[in-house]
Motif scaffolding. Structure first.
Motif, PDB file in Angstrom:
ATOM      1  N   ASN A 107       0.804  -1.226   0.000  1.00 52.69           N
ATOM      2  CA  ASN A 107       0.000   0.000   0.000  1.00 52.69           C
ATOM      3  C   ASN A 107       0.835   1.274   0.000  1.00 52.69           C
ATOM      4  O   ASN A 107       0.457   2.274   0.625  1.00 52.69           O
ATOM      5  CB  ASN A 107      -0.956   0.013   1.203  1.00 52.69           C
ATOM      6  N   LEU A 108       1.967   1.253  -0.679  1.00 51.86           N
ATOM      7  CA  LEU A 108       2.772   2.467  -0.802  1.00 51.86           C
ATOM      8  C   LEU A 108       2.161   3.373  -1.870  1.00 51.86           C
ATOM      9  O   LEU A 108       1.519   2.914  -2.812  1.00 51.86           O
ATOM     10  CB  LEU A 108       4.212   2.113  -1.180  1.00 51.86           C
ATOM     11  N   PHE A 109       2.374   4.662  -1.712  1.00 48.61           N
ATOM     12  CA  PHE A 109       1.931   5.603  -2.740  1.00 48.61           C
ATOM     13  C   PHE A 109       2.851   5.462  -3.955  1.00 48.61           C
ATOM     14  O   PHE A 109       4.058   5.716  -3.851  1.00 48.61           O
ATOM     15  CB  PHE A 109       1.979   7.030  -2.218  1.00 48.61           C
ATOM     16  N   PRO A 110       2.324   5.066  -5.108  1.00 45.59           N
ATOM     17  CA  PRO A 110       3.191   4.766  -6.253  1.00 45.59           C
ATOM     18  C   PRO A 110       3.916   5.985  -6.819  1.00 45.59           C
ATOM     19  O   PRO A 110       4.974   5.838  -7.435  1.00 45.59           O
ATOM     20  CB  PRO A 110       2.221   4.176  -7.284  1.00 45.59           C
ATOM     21  N   GLU A 116       9.796   9.705   0.587  1.00 40.61           N
ATOM     22  CA  GLU A 116       8.576  10.514   0.633  1.00 40.61           C
ATOM     23  C   GLU A 116       7.404   9.731   1.210  1.00 40.61           C
ATOM     24  O   GLU A 116       6.562  10.294   1.932  1.00 40.61           O
ATOM     25  CB  GLU A 116       8.240  11.026  -0.767  1.00 40.61           C
ATOM     26  N   ASN A 117       7.332   8.430   0.911  1.00 40.83           N
ATOM     27  CA  ASN A 117       6.298   7.592   1.508  1.00 40.83           C
ATOM     28  C   ASN A 117       6.400   7.588   3.029  1.00 40.83           C
ATOM     29  O   ASN A 117       5.378   7.624   3.727  1.00 40.83           O
ATOM     30  CB  ASN A 117       6.406   6.154   0.982  1.00 40.83           C
ATOM     31  N   ILE A 118       7.618   7.541   3.535  1.00 39.91           N
ATOM     32  CA  ILE A 118       7.822   7.499   4.984  1.00 39.91           C
ATOM     33  C   ILE A 118       7.551   8.856   5.614  1.00 39.91           C
ATOM     34  O   ILE A 118       7.036   8.950   6.734  1.00 39.91           O
ATOM     35  CB  ILE A 118       9.257   7.026   5.293  1.00 39.91           C
ATOM     36  N   MET A 119       7.846   9.919   4.906  1.00 39.43           N
ATOM     37  CA  MET A 119       7.633  11.282   5.419  1.00 39.43           C
ATOM     38  C   MET A 119       6.159  11.660   5.503  1.00 39.43           C
ATOM     39  O   MET A 119       5.773  12.503   6.320  1.00 39.43           O
ATOM     40  CB  MET A 119       8.324  12.301   4.501  1.00 39.43           C
ATOM     41  N   GLU A 120       5.345  11.079   4.649  1.00 41.71           N
ATOM     42  CA  GLU A 120       3.986  11.565   4.414  1.00 41.71           C
ATOM     43  C   GLU A 120       3.159  11.713   5.696  1.00 41.71           C
ATOM     44  O   GLU A 120       2.598  12.769   5.977  1.00 41.71           O
ATOM     45  CB  GLU A 120       3.280  10.642   3.423  1.00 41.71           C
ATOM     46  N   ARG A 153      11.138   4.861  -6.508  1.00 45.55           N
ATOM     47  CA  ARG A 153       9.685   4.718  -6.391  1.00 45.55           C
ATOM     48  C   ARG A 153       9.343   3.240  -6.189  1.00 45.55           C
ATOM     49  O   ARG A 153      10.154   2.355  -6.499  1.00 45.55           O
ATOM     50  CB  ARG A 153       8.995   5.275  -7.636  1.00 45.55           C
ATOM     51  N   PRO A 154       8.154   2.944  -5.665  1.00 47.24           N
ATOM     52  CA  PRO A 154       7.783   1.545  -5.411  1.00 47.24           C
ATOM     53  C   PRO A 154       7.969   0.627  -6.605  1.00 47.24           C
ATOM     54  O   PRO A 154       8.372  -0.533  -6.448  1.00 47.24           O
ATOM     55  CB  PRO A 154       6.313   1.668  -4.999  1.00 47.24           C
ATOM     56  N   GLN A 161      11.613  -5.245  -0.640  1.00 45.06           N
ATOM     57  CA  GLN A 161      12.033  -3.867  -0.370  1.00 45.06           C
ATOM     58  C   GLN A 161      10.826  -2.977  -0.088  1.00 45.06           C
ATOM     59  O   GLN A 161      10.862  -2.134   0.815  1.00 45.06           O
ATOM     60  CB  GLN A 161      12.835  -3.332  -1.555  1.00 45.06           C
ATOM     61  N   GLN A 162       9.749  -3.177  -0.849  1.00 46.14           N
ATOM     62  CA  GLN A 162       8.544  -2.384  -0.604  1.00 46.14           C
ATOM     63  C   GLN A 162       7.987  -2.656   0.802  1.00 46.14           C
ATOM     64  O   GLN A 162       7.553  -1.722   1.485  1.00 46.14           O
ATOM     65  CB  GLN A 162       7.477  -2.701  -1.656  1.00 46.14           C
ATOM     66  N   GLN A 163       8.007  -3.911   1.223  1.00 44.15           N
ATOM     67  CA  GLN A 163       7.496  -4.221   2.548  1.00 44.15           C
ATOM     68  C   GLN A 163       8.372  -3.617   3.631  1.00 44.15           C
ATOM     69  O   GLN A 163       7.875  -3.160   4.671  1.00 44.15           O
ATOM     70  CB  GLN A 163       7.375  -5.739   2.736  1.00 44.15           C
ATOM     71  N   ARG A 164       9.672  -3.558   3.394  1.00 44.90           N
ATOM     72  CA  ARG A 164      10.558  -2.914   4.376  1.00 44.90           C
ATOM     73  C   ARG A 164      10.304  -1.409   4.435  1.00 44.90           C
ATOM     74  O   ARG A 164      10.366  -0.811   5.510  1.00 44.90           O
ATOM     75  CB  ARG A 164      12.015  -3.213   4.038  1.00 44.90           C
ATOM     76  N   VAL A 165       9.997  -0.799   3.297  1.00 42.60           N
ATOM     77  CA  VAL A 165       9.604   0.625   3.313  1.00 42.60           C
ATOM     78  C   VAL A 165       8.304   0.785   4.099  1.00 42.60           C
ATOM     79  O   VAL A 165       8.151   1.736   4.878  1.00 42.60           O
ATOM     80  CB  VAL A 165       9.444   1.172   1.880  1.00 42.60           C
TER      81      VAL A 165
END
Length: 260
Positions: A107-110, A116-120, A153-154, A161-165
């Motif tokens: 569910n990351l923002f693509p 930026e995903n973590i900052m949001e 980007r995702p 890697q996406q799951q770790r983000v």
């Protein structure tokens, strides 16, 4: 495993939690206590109520009966003059900030990079300044082993890697409790280990965690308590050495015989 002081107040207390969808009783009176710094792994067949229970803890689902407290605070309601008052959605959302949740899907923002995903959420929800949020996000990316992927980007990242983000994104809100709903089930087998390694690190750092998982080896190694659910009830719980090696209940033995 973590050493947990038995004198400290529990982080999560669930008493008689019930949940029904239509005519199906998904949870039929779940009692569970998770102490601070403890890792609790929920095992069980599909449809046993594991994920629903997690969603009730985070109030993504409203339980139909029973009660849940997180860090001493009732989930979804408060008591005033002996009466129970349901919280407004805004109040529920505020409490939810203190509980991190990682889902099967990332569910990351693509359109946003990893950093930026973590900052949001810290910027939008907590009002953290962008510079501070970026600094904190960079620290978290390093913690999950992805410092070099900050600007990716995702679509440029593997599933692991996406799951770790996604884990770093949940940690960015400084949660007191982390919930994991089968975080490796959508990953290719060779990517599972990198996510479990991050979760092991969180456990070693003393994060309180409830983990729905089919990774029996992870539960054996990291969990303080293993809970086996079936048919919406807890069939058996205890230290992994007991539940996974010498289960008392036939239903637990049958399940483990199929997955080990």
């Amino acid at each position: 495993m973590n050493s947990v002081s038995m004198n400290e107040a529990p982080m999560v207390v669930a008493e008689g939690v019930r949940k029904r969808y239509g005519s199906v009783d998904v949870l039929r009176g779940v009692d569970l206590t998770v102490r601070r710094g403890e890792v609790c792994c929920l095992l069980g067949p599909s449809g046993s109520g594991k994920s629903t229970f997690l969603r009730c803890v985070n109030r993504l689902e409203k339980a139909d009966g029973g009660s849940i407290t997180v860090d001493g605070e009732p989930v979804g309601h408060r008591r005033h003059r002996g009466r129970r008052h349901e919280l407004r959605e805004k109040e529920v959302a505020a409490a939810r900030r203190e509980v991190g949740m990682v889902f099967q899907r990332f569910n990351l923002f693509p359109h946003l990079t990893a950093v930026e995903n973590i900052m949001e959420a810290p910027v939008r929800v907590k009002g953290v300044g962008r510079e501070e949020a970026r600094r904190r996000a960079s620290v978290l990316l390093d913690r999950v082993g992805l410092a070099a992927k900050a600007d990716s980007r995702p679509s440029q990242l593997s599933g692991g890697q996406q799951q770790r983000v996604a884990i770093a994104r949940a940690l960015a809100m400084d949660p007191k409790l982390m919930l994991f709903d089968e975080p490796t089930s959508a990953l290719d087998p060779e990517l599972v280990g990198e996510v479990l390694d991050v979760m092991r690190g969180l456990a070693e750092d003393g994060m309180t965690m409830i983990v729905v998982t089919h990774e029996i080896g992870f539960a054996r190694e990291v969990a303080d308590t293993v809970v086996f659910l079936d048919g919406g009830v807890i069939v058996e719980s205890g230290p992994p050495a007991e539940v996974l090696t010498a289960p008392r209940q036939e239903r637990t033995r049958s399940f483990l015989a199929k997955v080990l």
